[in-house]
Design a protein around this motif. Structure first.
Motif, PDB file in Angstrom:
ATOM      1  N   LYS A 183       0.842  -1.199   0.000  1.00 25.15           N
ATOM      2  CA  LYS A 183       0.000   0.000   0.000  1.00 25.15           C
ATOM      3  C   LYS A 183       0.879   1.252   0.000  1.00 25.15           C
ATOM      4  O   LYS A 183       1.964   1.258   0.578  1.00 25.15           O
ATOM      5  CB  LYS A 183      -0.885   0.053   1.256  1.00 25.15           C
ATOM      6  CG  LYS A 183      -2.045  -0.913   1.277  1.00 25.15           C
ATOM      7  CD  LYS A 183      -2.880  -0.660   2.533  1.00 25.15           C
ATOM      8  CE  LYS A 183      -4.089  -1.549   2.606  1.00 25.15           C
ATOM      9  NZ  LYS A 183      -4.913  -1.255   3.803  1.00 25.15           N
ATOM     10  N   ILE A 184       0.380   2.296  -0.648  1.00 23.19           N
ATOM     11  CA  ILE A 184       0.979   3.627  -0.554  1.00 23.19           C
ATOM     12  C   ILE A 184      -0.155   4.605  -0.253  1.00 23.19           C
ATOM     13  O   ILE A 184      -1.138   4.670  -0.994  1.00 23.19           O
ATOM     14  CB  ILE A 184       1.687   4.037  -1.862  1.00 23.19           C
ATOM     15  CG1 ILE A 184       2.812   3.058  -2.189  1.00 23.19           C
ATOM     16  CG2 ILE A 184       2.237   5.455  -1.736  1.00 23.19           C
ATOM     17  CD1 ILE A 184       3.512   3.363  -3.497  1.00 23.19           C
ATOM     18  N   ARG A 185      -0.032   5.360   0.815  1.00 29.98           N
ATOM     19  CA  ARG A 185      -1.060   6.318   1.172  1.00 29.98           C
ATOM     20  C   ARG A 185      -0.859   7.625   0.405  1.00 29.98           C
ATOM     21  O   ARG A 185       0.274   8.030   0.152  1.00 29.98           O
ATOM     22  CB  ARG A 185      -1.024   6.610   2.678  1.00 29.98           C
ATOM     23  CG  ARG A 185      -1.312   5.412   3.558  1.00 29.98           C
ATOM     24  CD  ARG A 185      -2.733   4.887   3.361  1.00 29.98           C
ATOM     25  NE  ARG A 185      -3.731   5.885   3.680  1.00 29.98           N
ATOM     26  CZ  ARG A 185      -4.239   6.090   4.894  1.00 29.98           C
ATOM     27  NH1 ARG A 185      -3.827   5.363   5.903  1.00 29.98           N
ATOM     28  NH2 ARG A 185      -5.166   7.019   5.082  1.00 29.98           N
ATOM     29  N   PRO A 186      -1.943   8.303   0.045  1.00 28.27           N
ATOM     30  CA  PRO A 186      -1.803   9.607  -0.600  1.00 28.27           C
ATOM     31  C   PRO A 186      -1.012  10.574   0.281  1.00 28.27           C
ATOM     32  O   PRO A 186      -1.183  10.591   1.503  1.00 28.27           O
ATOM     33  CB  PRO A 186      -3.254  10.070  -0.763  1.00 28.27           C
ATOM     34  CG  PRO A 186      -4.061   8.817  -0.795  1.00 28.27           C
ATOM     35  CD  PRO A 186      -3.363   7.882   0.149  1.00 28.27           C
ATOM     36  N   GLY A 187      -0.145  11.353  -0.337  1.00 30.19           N
ATOM     37  CA  GLY A 187       0.663  12.307   0.409  1.00 30.19           C
ATOM     38  C   GLY A 187       1.991  11.768   0.876  1.00 30.19           C
ATOM     39  O   GLY A 187       2.764  12.497   1.506  1.00 30.19           O
ATOM     40  N   ALA A 188       2.280  10.478   0.603  1.00 28.74           N
ATOM     41  CA  ALA A 188       3.582   9.941   0.997  1.00 28.74           C
ATOM     42  C   ALA A 188       4.682  10.744   0.321  1.00 28.74           C
ATOM     43  O   ALA A 188       4.582  11.080  -0.861  1.00 28.74           O
ATOM     44  CB  ALA A 188       3.687   8.472   0.606  1.00 28.74           C
ATOM     45  N   PRO A 189       5.758  11.076   1.049  1.00 30.44           N
ATOM     46  CA  PRO A 189       6.798  11.951   0.487  1.00 30.44           C
ATOM     47  C   PRO A 189       7.636  11.251  -0.580  1.00 30.44           C
ATOM     48  O   PRO A 189       7.645  10.021  -0.687  1.00 30.44           O
ATOM     49  CB  PRO A 189       7.648  12.308   1.711  1.00 30.44           C
ATOM     50  CG  PRO A 189       7.431  11.186   2.666  1.00 30.44           C
ATOM     51  CD  PRO A 189       6.018  10.728   2.460  1.00 30.44           C
ATOM     52  N   THR A 190       8.352  12.061  -1.342  1.00 31.92           N
ATOM     53  CA  THR A 190       9.241  11.547  -2.373  1.00 31.92           C
ATOM     54  C   THR A 190      10.311  10.651  -1.743  1.00 31.92           C
ATOM     55  O   THR A 190      10.806  10.915  -0.655  1.00 31.92           O
ATOM     56  CB  THR A 190       9.911  12.723  -3.108  1.00 31.92           C
ATOM     57  OG1 THR A 190       8.883  13.531  -3.692  1.00 31.92           O
ATOM     58  CG2 THR A 190      10.843  12.232  -4.193  1.00 31.92           C
ATOM     59  N   ASN A 191      10.637   9.577  -2.455  1.00 37.20           N
ATOM     60  CA  ASN A 191      11.678   8.626  -2.034  1.00 37.20           C
ATOM     61  C   ASN A 191      11.334   7.912  -0.738  1.00 37.20           C
ATOM     62  O   ASN A 191      12.229   7.494   0.006  1.00 37.20           O
ATOM     63  CB  ASN A 191      13.041   9.333  -1.898  1.00 37.20           C
ATOM     64  CG  ASN A 191      13.516   9.958  -3.183  1.00 37.20           C
ATOM     65  OD1 ASN A 191      13.286   9.412  -4.259  1.00 37.20           O
ATOM     66  ND2 ASN A 191      14.141  11.112  -3.091  1.00 37.20           N
ATOM     67  N   SER A 192      10.032   7.773  -0.454  1.00 30.89           N
ATOM     68  CA  SER A 192       9.660   6.971   0.719  1.00 30.89           C
ATOM     69  C   SER A 192      10.256   5.572   0.616  1.00 30.89           C
ATOM     70  O   SER A 192      10.739   5.013   1.595  1.00 30.89           O
ATOM     71  CB  SER A 192       8.138   6.890   0.821  1.00 30.89           C
ATOM     72  OG  SER A 192       7.578   8.138   1.108  1.00 30.89           O
ATOM     73  N   LEU A 193      10.219   4.997  -0.564  1.00 28.95           N
ATOM     74  CA  LEU A 193      10.867   3.705  -0.834  1.00 28.95           C
ATOM     75  C   LEU A 193      11.656   3.865  -2.124  1.00 28.95           C
ATOM     76  O   LEU A 193      11.081   4.148  -3.174  1.00 28.95           O
ATOM     77  CB  LEU A 193       9.831   2.588  -0.971  1.00 28.95           C
ATOM     78  CG  LEU A 193      10.364   1.218  -1.408  1.00 28.95           C
ATOM     79  CD1 LEU A 193      11.346   0.674  -0.378  1.00 28.95           C
ATOM     80  CD2 LEU A 193       9.223   0.240  -1.628  1.00 28.95           C
ATOM     81  N   TYR A 194      12.986   3.667  -2.034  1.00 35.87           N
ATOM     82  CA  TYR A 194      13.858   3.898  -3.184  1.00 35.87           C
ATOM     83  C   TYR A 194      14.777   2.691  -3.336  1.00 35.87           C
ATOM     84  O   TYR A 194      15.459   2.295  -2.391  1.00 35.87           O
ATOM     85  CB  TYR A 194      14.683   5.172  -2.964  1.00 35.87           C
ATOM     86  CG  TYR A 194      15.545   5.578  -4.134  1.00 35.87           C
ATOM     87  CD1 TYR A 194      15.090   6.519  -5.055  1.00 35.87           C
ATOM     88  CD2 TYR A 194      16.811   5.025  -4.322  1.00 35.87           C
ATOM     89  CE1 TYR A 194      15.881   6.903  -6.130  1.00 35.87           C
ATOM     90  CE2 TYR A 194      17.602   5.402  -5.395  1.00 35.87           C
ATOM     91  CZ  TYR A 194      17.139   6.341  -6.295  1.00 35.87           C
ATOM     92  OH  TYR A 194      17.912   6.710  -7.367  1.00 35.87           O
TER      93      TYR A 194
END
Length: 429
Positions: A183-194
């Motif tokens: 899942k990815i929630r709306p508003g997750a910041p850039t590069n949360s998972l890279y």
């Protein structure tokens, strides 16, 4: 002459009737200045409206039959079909691969507007006539793409859904109870998972410097905190080159009361546990219960370590400070006075050696008794393989006290003898 004319008039309708159903072959281009209706249900006076070409009957087909007979030329036949011809069939528009026996394209009646839309830039809209990217999917509630492996190629059937809505973007395992493993929630910041080119993973970090690199701060983590959660025994596993043996787990273990642990995966009795009380438990591979309890050191607020249980160490301990074993009366029971005289007698029969530990290869020399003889002589300590400094110091103090008692007794006897001798000399004088 009259008879011949009468015969011709009689035969003419028959000739016209015979030619009415004959094929019409026109060996030249055909131009129709108007509309054309083709089909068994076309009627005289057909109202075309804006139709240029109309197909009208109960089975509507346009077939493309390629008569190429050279192996170097394509010759596949195609057909445009409107609606099934069977009772209860589908209302649909399709393109059929006649030679292949397949229908690669079908459009059912009732499909909403812009179900498939290709704009002038080659962008495809699914549900929209204004695609802004290469493939644009638009839906009023949770637009979804399904990836279904149906088993037709011999592999186990499996279905995945990729979807998104106002709550999250997610991947759904439709085959196994519609679980949501990602899942990815709306508003997750850039590069949360890279994931970098070398496989390194960054959490809030676009330049990870390790296999897993977590960057704290507003980029990903609130107040620099990272949380690892699991219902039971959350762990991070460490090994070398995917080795099955000698793996270590860092995490929390229910068996240690949810303490923070670093344990050997194959033998969780080997490792360390840190409790919220500050106790540090160091296990050497033996069940704590069989040793009379856990092996614990307690970290004090001043940075000192207070021993609250047993600690087993397979090597040297070097301290740049004081080692202070607990010895308060409040921590003891079965308290009895020692007969120092008997201690002296036992020491007289105890051999003292100089020796070295095998692991030191003779480089370090020590002086002291053997644990087997010490245990047999005094019957103190945990076993006949170890000698406690507490016991050696206690025995030494008892022996010193007994010697002091002997010296004082002998001094008293000497003083008494000297006094008697002095009196005897005075009497003679």
């Amino acid at each position: 002459m009259k008879n011949k004319l009468t015969l011709a008039i009689a035969v003419l309708p028959l000739a016209l009737s015979a030619n009415l159903y004959a094929d019409v072959v026109h060996l030249d281009d055909v131009i129709i200045d108007g509309s054309a209706c083709i089909g068994q249900d076309c009627v005289n006076g057909e109202s075309f409206g804006f139709d240029t070409i109309r197909l009208k009957e109960n089975n509507l087909r346009i077939k493309f039959q390629d008569t190429s007979n050279s192996a170097s030329f394509p010759s596949n036949d195609w057909q445009i079909t409107a609606n099934d011809s069977s009772n209860g069939g589908a209302n649909k528009f399709s393109i059929d691969d006649i030679d292949g026996g397949r229908t690669p394209f079908t459009l059912e009646a009732g499909a909403p507007s812009h179900s498939l839309y290709v704009d002038d830039g080659g962008r495809i809209g699914l549900g929209t006539n204004a695609p802004v990217v290469n493939v644009h999917v638009k839906e009023g509630n949770t637009p979804t793409m399904r990836l279904e492996q149906d088993g037709s190629s011999g592999f186990t059937p499996q279905t995945w859904d990729v979807a998104g809505n106002e709550t999250n973007f997610f991947v759904r395992d439709a085959t196994n109870g519609s679980k949501l493993p990602f899942k990815i929630r709306p508003g997750a910041p850039t590069n949360s998972l890279y994931i970098d080119t070398d496989g390194d993973i960054g959490l809030g970090d676009a330049t990870p410097d390790a296999a897993l690199d977590i960057e704290s701060g507003d980029l990903l983590l609130t107040d620099g905190q990272a949380t690892i959660r699991k219902v039971n025994d959350p762990k991070i596993l460490f090994n070398e080159n995917d080795a099955v043996a000698d793996q270590w787990e860092l995490g929390m273990a229910d068996v240690y009361g949810n303490a923070m642990t670093l344990l050997n995966k194959d033998n969780p009795l080997i490792g360390y546990a840190l409790y919220k009380t500050g106790d540090i438990y160091m296990n050497h591979g033996v069940d704590a219960a069989s040793q009379g309890g856990k092996y614990a050191w307690h970290l004090l607020p001043n940075g000192n370590i207070e021993q609250t249980g047993n600690l087993w160490v397979g090597g040297d301990i070097t301290a740049q400070g004081t080692i202070s074993p607990g010895s308060s009366r409040a921590t003891k029971n079965n308290i009895n006075l020692i007969n120092g005289e008997s201690i002296l007698q036992l020491i007289a029969n105890l051999d003292i050696y100089s020796w070295s530990y095998i692991k030191d290869a003779g480089k370090v020399t020590h002086i002291g008794p053997m644990a087997e003889e010490f245990f047999e002589t005094f019957n103190v300590g945990v076993d006949n393989k170890h000698i406690s400094p507490t016991d050696t110091s206690g025995i030494s103090l008892a022996a010193i006290k007994a010697l002091m008692d002997k010296v004082e007794s002998q001094n008293a006897k000497i003083e008494q003898l000297e006094s008697s001798l002095e009196q005897l000399q005075q009497t003679k004088n």
